[in-house]
Write a protein that holds these residues in place. Structure first.
Motif, PDB file in Angstrom:
ATOM      1  N   LEU A 160       0.845  -1.176   0.000  1.00  0.00           N
ATOM      2  CA  LEU A 160       0.000   0.000   0.000  1.00  0.00           C
ATOM      3  C   LEU A 160       0.891   1.239   0.000  1.00  0.00           C
ATOM      4  O   LEU A 160       1.698   1.426   0.900  1.00  0.00           O
ATOM      5  N   GLU A 161       0.735   2.032  -1.038  1.00  0.00           N
ATOM      6  CA  GLU A 161       1.584   3.214  -1.174  1.00  0.00           C
ATOM      7  C   GLU A 161       0.959   4.462  -0.587  1.00  0.00           C
ATOM      8  O   GLU A 161       1.639   5.325  -0.043  1.00  0.00           O
ATOM      9  N   GLY A 162      -0.358   4.595  -0.726  1.00  0.00           N
ATOM     10  CA  GLY A 162      -1.014   5.789  -0.219  1.00  0.00           C
ATOM     11  C   GLY A 162      -2.501   5.743  -0.477  1.00  0.00           C
ATOM     12  O   GLY A 162      -3.057   4.720  -0.882  1.00  0.00           O
ATOM     13  N   PHE A 163      -3.143   6.890  -0.260  1.00  0.00           N
ATOM     14  CA  PHE A 163      -4.586   7.011  -0.391  1.00  0.00           C
ATOM     15  C   PHE A 163      -4.927   8.200  -1.261  1.00  0.00           C
ATOM     16  O   PHE A 163      -4.235   9.215  -1.243  1.00  0.00           O
ATOM     17  N   THR A 164      -6.029   8.076  -1.989  1.00  0.00           N
ATOM     18  CA  THR A 164      -6.577   9.176  -2.766  1.00  0.00           C
ATOM     19  C   THR A 164      -7.997   9.407  -2.289  1.00  0.00           C
ATOM     20  O   THR A 164      -8.801   8.484  -2.251  1.00  0.00           O
ATOM     21  N   LEU A 165      -8.296  10.647  -1.934  1.00  0.00           N
ATOM     22  CA  LEU A 165      -9.599  11.006  -1.402  1.00  0.00           C
ATOM     23  C   LEU A 165     -10.207  12.088  -2.281  1.00  0.00           C
ATOM     24  O   LEU A 165      -9.540  13.068  -2.608  1.00  0.00           O
ATOM     25  N   CYS A 166     -11.462  11.918  -2.646  1.00  0.00           N
ATOM     26  CA  CYS A 166     -12.193  12.915  -3.436  1.00  0.00           C
ATOM     27  C   CYS A 166     -13.349  13.421  -2.581  1.00  0.00           C
ATOM     28  O   CYS A 166     -14.162  12.631  -2.110  1.00  0.00           O
ATOM     29  N   HIS A 167     -13.411  14.741  -2.374  1.00  0.00           N
ATOM     30  CA  HIS A 167     -14.457  15.296  -1.513  1.00  0.00           C
ATOM     31  C   HIS A 167     -14.672  16.767  -1.812  1.00  0.00           C
ATOM     32  O   HIS A 167     -13.889  17.409  -2.499  1.00  0.00           O
ATOM     33  N   SER A 168     -15.748  17.299  -1.282  1.00  0.00           N
ATOM     34  CA  SER A 168     -16.050  18.726  -1.344  1.00  0.00           C
ATOM     35  C   SER A 168     -15.688  19.338  -0.003  1.00  0.00           C
ATOM     36  O   SER A 168     -15.835  18.694   1.031  1.00  0.00           O
ATOM     37  N   ILE A 169     -15.243  20.582  -0.023  1.00  0.00           N
ATOM     38  CA  ILE A 169     -14.878  21.193   1.258  1.00  0.00           C
ATOM     39  C   ILE A 169     -15.957  22.123   1.779  1.00  0.00           C
ATOM     40  O   ILE A 169     -15.811  22.687   2.854  1.00  0.00           O
ATOM     41  N   ALA A 170     -17.050  22.306   1.051  1.00  0.00           N
ATOM     42  CA  ALA A 170     -18.056  23.278   1.465  1.00  0.00           C
ATOM     43  C   ALA A 170     -19.219  22.649   2.206  1.00  0.00           C
ATOM     44  O   ALA A 170     -19.730  23.228   3.152  1.00  0.00           O
ATOM     45  N   GLY A 171     -19.652  21.482   1.802  1.00  0.00           N
ATOM     46  CA  GLY A 171     -20.815  20.861   2.422  1.00  0.00           C
ATOM     47  C   GLY A 171     -20.479  20.191   3.730  1.00  0.00           C
ATOM     48  O   GLY A 171     -19.323  20.030   4.100  1.00  0.00           O
ATOM     49  N   GLY A 172     -21.488  19.781   4.450  1.00  0.00           N
ATOM     50  CA  GLY A 172     -21.278  19.157   5.746  1.00  0.00           C
ATOM     51  C   GLY A 172     -20.641  17.792   5.655  1.00  0.00           C
ATOM     52  O   GLY A 172     -19.709  17.480   6.388  1.00  0.00           O
ATOM     53  N   THR A 173     -21.127  16.961   4.744  1.00  0.00           N
ATOM     54  CA  THR A 173     -20.596  15.600   4.646  1.00  0.00           C
ATOM     55  C   THR A 173     -19.200  15.594   4.041  1.00  0.00           C
ATOM     56  O   THR A 173     -18.296  14.947   4.560  1.00  0.00           O
ATOM     57  N   GLY A 174     -18.998  16.301   2.950  1.00  0.00           N
ATOM     58  CA  GLY A 174     -17.692  16.317   2.296  1.00  0.00           C
ATOM     59  C   GLY A 174     -16.612  16.912   3.159  1.00  0.00           C
ATOM     60  O   GLY A 174     -15.495  16.402   3.235  1.00  0.00           O
ATOM     61  N   SER A 175     -16.937  17.999   3.844  1.00  0.00           N
ATOM     62  CA  SER A 175     -15.916  18.635   4.676  1.00  0.00           C
ATOM     63  C   SER A 175     -15.756  17.927   6.017  1.00  0.00           C
ATOM     64  O   SER A 175     -14.642  17.662   6.453  1.00  0.00           O
TER      65      SER A 175
ATOM     66  N   SER B 177      -9.994  17.957  -4.053  1.00  0.00           N
ATOM     67  CA  SER B 177     -10.927  18.722  -3.241  1.00  0.00           C
ATOM     68  C   SER B 177     -11.663  19.739  -4.097  1.00  0.00           C
ATOM     69  O   SER B 177     -11.037  20.577  -4.751  1.00  0.00           O
ATOM     70  N   VAL B 178     -12.988  19.647  -4.083  1.00  0.00           N
ATOM     71  CA  VAL B 178     -13.825  20.573  -4.846  1.00  0.00           C
ATOM     72  C   VAL B 178     -14.127  21.775  -3.963  1.00  0.00           C
ATOM     73  O   VAL B 178     -14.753  21.639  -2.911  1.00  0.00           O
ATOM     74  N   PHE B 179     -13.655  22.947  -4.395  1.00  0.00           N
ATOM     75  CA  PHE B 179     -13.860  24.178  -3.654  1.00  0.00           C
ATOM     76  C   PHE B 179     -15.173  24.816  -4.090  1.00  0.00           C
ATOM     77  O   PHE B 179     -15.589  24.666  -5.233  1.00  0.00           O
ATOM     78  N   PRO B 180     -15.849  25.559  -3.211  1.00  0.00           N
ATOM     79  CA  PRO B 180     -17.201  26.051  -3.511  1.00  0.00           C
ATOM     80  C   PRO B 180     -17.243  27.098  -4.613  1.00  0.00           C
ATOM     81  O   PRO B 180     -16.263  27.787  -4.886  1.00  0.00           O
ATOM     82  N   ASN B 181     -18.416  27.202  -5.209  1.00  0.00           N
ATOM     83  CA  ASN B 181     -18.675  28.180  -6.251  1.00  0.00           C
ATOM     84  C   ASN B 181     -18.857  29.552  -5.610  1.00  0.00           C
ATOM     85  O   ASN B 181     -19.740  29.737  -4.778  1.00  0.00           O
ATOM     86  N   GLN B 182     -18.024  30.513  -6.000  1.00  0.00           N
ATOM     87  CA  GLN B 182     -18.086  31.849  -5.416  1.00  0.00           C
ATOM     88  C   GLN B 182     -19.087  32.752  -6.126  1.00  0.00           C
ATOM     89  O   GLN B 182     -19.385  33.838  -5.657  1.00  0.00           O
ATOM     90  N   GLN B 183     -19.607  32.325  -7.280  1.00  0.00           N
ATOM     91  CA  GLN B 183     -20.515  33.149  -8.062  1.00  0.00           C
ATOM     92  C   GLN B 183     -21.956  33.086  -7.558  1.00  0.00           C
ATOM     93  O   GLN B 183     -22.740  33.976  -7.827  1.00  0.00           O
ATOM     94  N   GLU B 184     -22.316  32.028  -6.875  1.00  0.00           N
ATOM     95  CA  GLU B 184     -23.697  31.825  -6.454  1.00  0.00           C
ATOM     96  C   GLU B 184     -23.794  31.845  -4.935  1.00  0.00           C
ATOM     97  O   GLU B 184     -22.855  31.513  -4.230  1.00  0.00           O
ATOM     98  N   VAL B 185     -24.967  32.222  -4.462  1.00  0.00           N
ATOM     99  CA  VAL B 185     -25.226  32.177  -3.035  1.00  0.00           C
ATOM    100  C   VAL B 185     -25.571  30.744  -2.668  1.00  0.00           C
ATOM    101  O   VAL B 185     -26.392  30.097  -3.318  1.00  0.00           O
ATOM    102  N   SER B 186     -24.949  30.251  -1.639  1.00  0.00           N
ATOM    103  CA  SER B 186     -25.156  28.869  -1.227  1.00  0.00           C
ATOM    104  C   SER B 186     -26.370  28.746  -0.325  1.00  0.00           C
ATOM    105  O   SER B 186     -26.702  29.670   0.421  1.00  0.00           O
ATOM    106  N   ASP B 187     -27.010  27.593  -0.376  1.00  0.00           N
ATOM    107  CA  ASP B 187     -28.107  27.317   0.546  1.00  0.00           C
ATOM    108  C   ASP B 187     -27.577  26.759   1.871  1.00  0.00           C
ATOM    109  O   ASP B 187     -28.334  26.581   2.813  1.00  0.00           O
ATOM    110  N   VAL B 188     -26.284  26.501   1.936  1.00  0.00           N
ATOM    111  CA  VAL B 188     -25.654  26.029   3.175  1.00  0.00           C
ATOM    112  C   VAL B 188     -25.103  27.257   3.907  1.00  0.00           C
ATOM    113  O   VAL B 188     -24.181  27.915   3.436  1.00  0.00           O
TER     114      VAL B 188
END
Length: 149
Positions: free
Chosen positions: A1-16, A39-50
């Motif tokens: 085992l060499e390492g790990f790769t993680l895909c997630h969002s940093i803005a939502g509750g579950t991903g972050s 890591s998917v960073f949030p969209n700065q152009q739209e208002v978030s519902d979170v």
């Protein structure tokens, strides 16, 4: 085992929250293994519902700085702009945006999956991309961007 790769969002509750928790547990359980995140960073152009999106992002960045060896930044604003300007998609759907993300992920890890001359392991790939351990936030680029029928 060499390492790990993680895909997630940093803005939502579950991903972050869950992503940060997984990063901490991986660092505790496997301290010598490499951790690379997409890591998917949030969209700065739209208002978030979170409502707590800025706080989630800030707390996730702290965990990414401490526990990840490489963070590939996937900017949601840039992904939507690429879909609109380059691919001529008025309102890009989640599968179309995820298609862009998966293309970038597949291209950036192709040297790990296929035998070649250089960067055939995660350590070699990260050693050439990360100059110092604290400077491990990477931006991606990919061309050509075309829409498949």
């Amino acid at each position: 085992l060499e390492g790990f790769t993680l895909c997630h969002s940093i803005a939502g509750g579950t991903g972050s929250g869950l992503g940060s928790f997984l990063l901490e547990k991986l660092a505790e359980r496997f301290p010598k293994k490499l951790v690379q995140t997409y890591s998917v960073f949030p969209n700065q152009q739209e208002v978030s519902d979170v409502v707590v999106q800025p706080y989630n992002s800030l707390l996730s960045l702290k965990r990414l700085t401490l526990n990840a060896d490489s963070v590939v930044v996937l900017d949601n604003t840039a992904l939507n702009r690429i879909a609109a300007e380059r691919l001529q998609l008025e309102h890009a759907s989640f599968p179309q945006i995820n298609g862009l993300v998966s293309t970038v992920m597949a291209a950036s890890t192709s040297t790990l999956r296929f035998p070649g001359y250089m960067n055939n392991d995660l350590m070699g790939l990260l050693a050439s991309l990360v100059p110092t351990p604290r400077c491990h936030f990477l931006m991606t680029g990919y061309t050509p961007l075309v829409l498949r029928p």
